[in-house]
Scaffold this motif. Structure first.
Motif, PDB file in Angstrom:
ATOM      1  N   VAL A  36       0.835  -1.201   0.000  1.00  0.00           N
ATOM      2  CA  VAL A  36       0.000   0.000   0.000  1.00  0.00           C
ATOM      3  C   VAL A  36       0.871   1.254   0.000  1.00  0.00           C
ATOM      4  N   ALA A  37       2.029   1.177   0.692  1.00  0.00           N
ATOM      5  CA  ALA A  37       2.886   2.358   0.841  1.00  0.00           C
ATOM      6  C   ALA A  37       3.756   2.637  -0.373  1.00  0.00           C
ATOM      7  N   LEU A  38       3.923   1.665  -1.260  1.00  0.00           N
ATOM      8  CA  LEU A  38       4.845   1.839  -2.384  1.00  0.00           C
ATOM      9  C   LEU A  38       4.521   3.045  -3.279  1.00  0.00           C
ATOM     10  N   PRO A  39       3.239   3.338  -3.570  1.00  0.00           N
ATOM     11  CA  PRO A  39       2.978   4.555  -4.359  1.00  0.00           C
ATOM     12  C   PRO A  39       3.492   5.826  -3.694  1.00  0.00           C
ATOM     13  N   ASP A  40       3.335   5.947  -2.351  1.00  0.00           N
ATOM     14  CA  ASP A  40       3.835   7.113  -1.638  1.00  0.00           C
ATOM     15  C   ASP A  40       5.359   7.157  -1.654  1.00  0.00           C
ATOM     16  N   ILE A  41       5.982   5.983  -1.495  1.00  0.00           N
ATOM     17  CA  ILE A  41       7.444   5.921  -1.545  1.00  0.00           C
ATOM     18  C   ILE A  41       7.928   6.362  -2.925  1.00  0.00           C
ATOM     19  N   SER A  42       7.258   5.895  -3.965  1.00  0.00           N
ATOM     20  CA  SER A  42       7.649   6.256  -5.330  1.00  0.00           C
ATOM     21  C   SER A  42       7.484   7.751  -5.579  1.00  0.00           C
ATOM     22  N   ALA A  43       6.385   8.324  -5.084  1.00  0.00           N
ATOM     23  CA  ALA A  43       6.153   9.753  -5.278  1.00  0.00           C
ATOM     24  C   ALA A  43       7.207  10.592  -4.564  1.00  0.00           C
ATOM     25  N   ASP A  44       7.670  10.118  -3.406  1.00  0.00           N
ATOM     26  CA  ASP A  44       8.642  10.883  -2.619  1.00  0.00           C
ATOM     27  C   ASP A  44      10.065  10.728  -3.158  1.00  0.00           C
ATOM     28  N   MET A  55      12.579  -2.667  -5.466  1.00  0.00           N
ATOM     29  CA  MET A  55      11.836  -2.387  -4.236  1.00  0.00           C
ATOM     30  C   MET A  55      10.743  -3.424  -4.011  1.00  0.00           C
ATOM     31  N   VAL A  56      10.057  -3.776  -5.099  1.00  0.00           N
ATOM     32  CA  VAL A  56       8.955  -4.737  -5.002  1.00  0.00           C
ATOM     33  C   VAL A  56       9.480  -6.154  -4.818  1.00  0.00           C
ATOM     34  N   ASP A  57      10.522  -6.530  -5.562  1.00  0.00           N
ATOM     35  CA  ASP A  57      10.924  -7.936  -5.663  1.00  0.00           C
ATOM     36  C   ASP A  57      11.929  -8.393  -4.615  1.00  0.00           C
ATOM     37  N   ILE A  58      12.714  -7.476  -4.057  1.00  0.00           N
ATOM     38  CA  ILE A  58      13.848  -7.904  -3.226  1.00  0.00           C
ATOM     39  C   ILE A  58      13.409  -8.697  -2.001  1.00  0.00           C
ATOM     40  N   TYR A  59      12.278  -8.321  -1.412  1.00  0.00           N
ATOM     41  CA  TYR A  59      11.823  -9.019  -0.197  1.00  0.00           C
ATOM     42  C   TYR A  59      11.587 -10.503  -0.490  1.00  0.00           C
ATOM     43  N   ALA A  97      14.588   2.411   8.407  1.00  0.00           N
ATOM     44  CA  ALA A  97      13.807   3.100   7.375  1.00  0.00           C
ATOM     45  C   ALA A  97      13.720   4.604   7.625  1.00  0.00           C
ATOM     46  N   LEU A  98      13.892   5.024   8.883  1.00  0.00           N
ATOM     47  CA  LEU A  98      13.865   6.456   9.205  1.00  0.00           C
ATOM     48  C   LEU A  98      14.920   7.228   8.430  1.00  0.00           C
ATOM     49  N   TRP A  99      16.062   6.581   8.184  1.00  0.00           N
ATOM     50  CA  TRP A  99      17.171   7.258   7.517  1.00  0.00           C
ATOM     51  C   TRP A  99      17.224   6.951   6.024  1.00  0.00           C
ATOM     52  N   ALA A 100      16.245   6.195   5.525  1.00  0.00           N
ATOM     53  CA  ALA A 100      16.228   5.844   4.109  1.00  0.00           C
ATOM     54  C   ALA A 100      15.678   7.019   3.306  1.00  0.00           C
ATOM     55  N   ASP A 101      16.541   7.663   2.533  1.00  0.00           N
ATOM     56  CA  ASP A 101      16.100   8.805   1.730  1.00  0.00           C
ATOM     57  C   ASP A 101      16.501   8.654   0.262  1.00  0.00           C
ATOM     58  N   VAL A 106      16.026   2.207   0.508  1.00  0.00           N
ATOM     59  CA  VAL A 106      14.766   1.489   0.724  1.00  0.00           C
ATOM     60  C   VAL A 106      14.907   0.031   0.291  1.00  0.00           C
ATOM     61  N   ILE A 107      15.598  -0.208  -0.809  1.00  0.00           N
ATOM     62  CA  ILE A 107      15.839  -1.582  -1.260  1.00  0.00           C
ATOM     63  C   ILE A 107      16.631  -2.354  -0.193  1.00  0.00           C
ATOM     64  N   ALA A 108      17.645  -1.697   0.397  1.00  0.00           N
ATOM     65  CA  ALA A 108      18.440  -2.346   1.447  1.00  0.00           C
ATOM     66  C   ALA A 108      17.580  -2.669   2.664  1.00  0.00           C
ATOM     67  N   VAL A 109      16.690  -1.739   3.039  1.00  0.00           N
ATOM     68  CA  VAL A 109      15.798  -1.986   4.177  1.00  0.00           C
ATOM     69  C   VAL A 109      14.873  -3.161   3.874  1.00  0.00           C
ATOM     70  N   ARG A 110      14.330  -3.185   2.664  1.00  0.00           N
ATOM     71  CA  ARG A 110      13.437  -4.292   2.278  1.00  0.00           C
ATOM     72  C   ARG A 110      14.181  -5.631   2.290  1.00  0.00           C
ATOM     73  N   ALA A 111      15.446  -5.623   1.862  1.00  0.00           N
ATOM     74  CA  ALA A 111      16.239  -6.851   1.879  1.00  0.00           C
ATOM     75  C   ALA A 111      16.459  -7.323   3.310  1.00  0.00           C
ATOM     76  N   LEU A 112      16.755  -6.383   4.221  1.00  0.00           N
ATOM     77  CA  LEU A 112      16.964  -6.745   5.622  1.00  0.00           C
ATOM     78  C   LEU A 112      15.664  -7.243   6.255  1.00  0.00           C
ATOM     79  N   LEU A 113      14.542  -6.645   5.885  1.00  0.00           N
ATOM     80  CA  LEU A 113      13.252  -7.163   6.339  1.00  0.00           C
ATOM     81  C   LEU A 113      13.037  -8.590   5.846  1.00  0.00           C
ATOM     82  N   GLY A 114      13.493  -8.882   4.629  1.00  0.00           N
ATOM     83  CA  GLY A 114      13.390 -10.231   4.101  1.00  0.00           C
ATOM     84  C   GLY A 114      14.200 -11.226   4.906  1.00  0.00           C
TER      85      GLY A 114
END
Length: 496
Positions: A36-44, A55-59, A97-101, A106-114
């Motif tokens: 759900v958040a990916l559109p907002d992440i993409s816009a930012d 971003m979508v696939d790494i997890y 993710a707070l420091w992901a700009d 964001v890809i690295a955060v998603r990988a770590l979440l995986g």
């Protein structure tokens, strides 16, 4: 059936189950919240096409690659240690993710979440197998576990919608932090340690083969869905086939395999895996298409869409905990196969009846009720597995869900796209033929209400047709499972 001596039940097993179920609930919620958040992440952050793809696939690539290795490590190192470490990794990745700009961060955060998700998901299953030594109690516990997974999938879009309306996209990550902190503390207090007492030698080559093979397989499926057959897809698929075939052969010829492939010799075990795989194939595609239909055709917001998807969670939440008791009365085979027939009926309803929300709600309720049979699938998989091999059983089940979901989006999603394009006028612009979102954007720019209506009608027809194929897949699986599963299978008499 031959049984082992049953160990005494753990005194705090139900409190431990609460910790395991809550952690699973959050992990499943997090996956849908991030979608759900990916559109907002993409816009930012304005990622490029390749960055957005990663971003979508790494997890899923990380989870698929690590499930076998992490489960085998948990059997050796300690399942509680692996689970607590997974909680910590998941929580720390969420804080990061707070420091992901940038897209790369964001890809690295998603990988770590995986990495954290791969540690958590199979560990919950293998710990339930060891906490609940009574097979009937274990079946009930797995029913609760399955209900939490269904509830997490339903609550994710709702929680995500609420958070994104009030906060920035960072909130989609930060919501994990307090829950994971509590899970770590509760896990340290309530969960007992368990491990395989005789795990054998670590198979380094097998580890490499499993990681390379699973990542290549999932990547090939995803790439095939997006770009069709090209050298990269073929190369990835060949690499996956070679490495996974080598891995399976290695496991079958070792006395201490990284993954106990020989579990598939048990027909009931194979039935549970087939149920998990095929339902994931149909469900992943249906949920993806249904969310688009609700938002782009019906005009609902992400939050409104999440609320309207709740009937499926209601059906699963009611039937999953009750499935073991029903199985005790009418037989596990009947519940496992019959539940899939009910789910197939839900898919068929989308095809047979006019597509209104009343039809959709009824369909989702039937599908959710049918998914209650997955509690029996988990019980069959885990109850028929020796406690020392529970990590292997958990890895196989979770891999079935992961690969099934990827296949569903790739195969049925591609079929839906083909059906959608087939109903558009010949010579339509590429952006119109590529997606409903693209068609609606062109319609807005050109002021063509007719194009918008035609694209919506084409997408709706593709959804109903694809639902029919998804239901057919589940129905075929129900028949196969009926013949594979022993008629007299009694979960209460399964191997302890």
């Amino acid at each position: 059936m031959k049984t082992e001596t049953t160990a005494p039940p753990h005194a705090r097993r139900w409190a431990a189950l609460a910790v395991l179920s809550a952690s699973l609930l959050l992990v499943v919620m997090d996956m849908t919240i991030l979608n759900v958040a990916l559109p907002d992440i993409s816009a930012d952050l304005k990622p490029g096409a390749i960055e957005l793809l990663w971003m979508v696939d790494i997890y899923s690539l990380v989870v698929a690659g690590l499930l076998v290795t992490v489960s085998a490590l948990g059997d050796r190192w300690g399942r509680k240690r692996m689970l607590i470490t997974g909680f910590a990794v998941f929580g720390l990745a969420s804080v990061a993710a707070l420091w992901a700009d940038s897209p790369a961060e964001v890809i690295a955060v998603r990988a770590l979440l995986g990495v954290g998700g791969a540690m958590i998901m199979p560990s919950t299953l293998s710990m339930i197998r060891n906490l609940f030594t009574d097979a009937r109690e274990r079946a009930t516990a797995l029913g609760i576990w399955a209900a939490m997974a269904a509830l997490g999938g339903a609550l994710g879009p709702i929680v995500g919608g609420v958070l994104l309306e009030a906060f920035t996209w960072h909130a989609a990550f930060l919501v994990n932090v307090p829950v994971m902190a509590i899970a770590v503390l509760a896990g340290l207090i309530l969960l007992p340690e368990s491990r395989n007492p005789d795990p054998g030698r670590w198979d380094a080559l097998g580890t490499l083969l499993s990681i390379v093979g699973m990542v290549a397989l999932v990547y090939a499926i995803k790439h095939l869905a997006k770009d069709g057959v090209d050298p990269l897809t073929v190369g990835s698929l060949v690499l996956a086939v070679v490495t996974l075939a080598w891995f399976v052969r290695r496991c079958l010829h070792r006395s201490d395999p990284l993954l106990e492939i020989r579990l598939f010799r048990n027909g009931a075990f194979s039935s549970g895996v087939i149920a998990a795989l095929t339902t994931s194939v149909a469900m992943a595609a249906m949920m993806l298409l249904m969310a688009q239909w609700m938002q782009l055709v019906q005009g609902y917001s992400p939050l409104e869409t999440g609320v309207r998807l709740l009937p499926m969670a209601v059906g699963a939440g009611i039937l999953s905990p009750l499935a073991p008791a029903i199985a005790a009365r009418i037989g596990a085979r009947t519940v496992l196969s019959g539940g899939l027939v009910i789910a197939a009926g839900g898919f068929a309803l989308l095809w047979a009846a006019p597509l209104t929300y009343l039809t959709v709600a009824g369909s989702l309720l039937l599908i959710g009720a049918g998914m209650g049979s997955l509690a029996i699938a988990s019980a069959v998989i885990m109850s028929g597995t020796p406690a020392a091999k529970s990590g292997s059983a958990a890895a196989i089940e979770e891999t079935s869900y992961e690969v099934g979901g990827t296949l569903g989006v790739a195969v049925l999603g591609s079929l839906a796209a083909t059906l959608y394009r087939g109903e558009l006028p010949p010579g339509s612009p590429a952006v119109v033929r590529e997606s409903l979102g693209g068609a609606l954007a062109v319609a807005r720019e050109s002021g063509s209400a007719a194009l918008a209506e035609q694209a919506k009608r084409a997408f709706t027809d593709s959804l109903t047709q694809t639902s029919l194929y998804g239901g057919a897949i589940i129905l075929v699986a129900a028949v196969v499972i009926w013949f594979l599963t022993p008629r007299d299978l009694d979960l209460g008499a399964s191997q302890h």
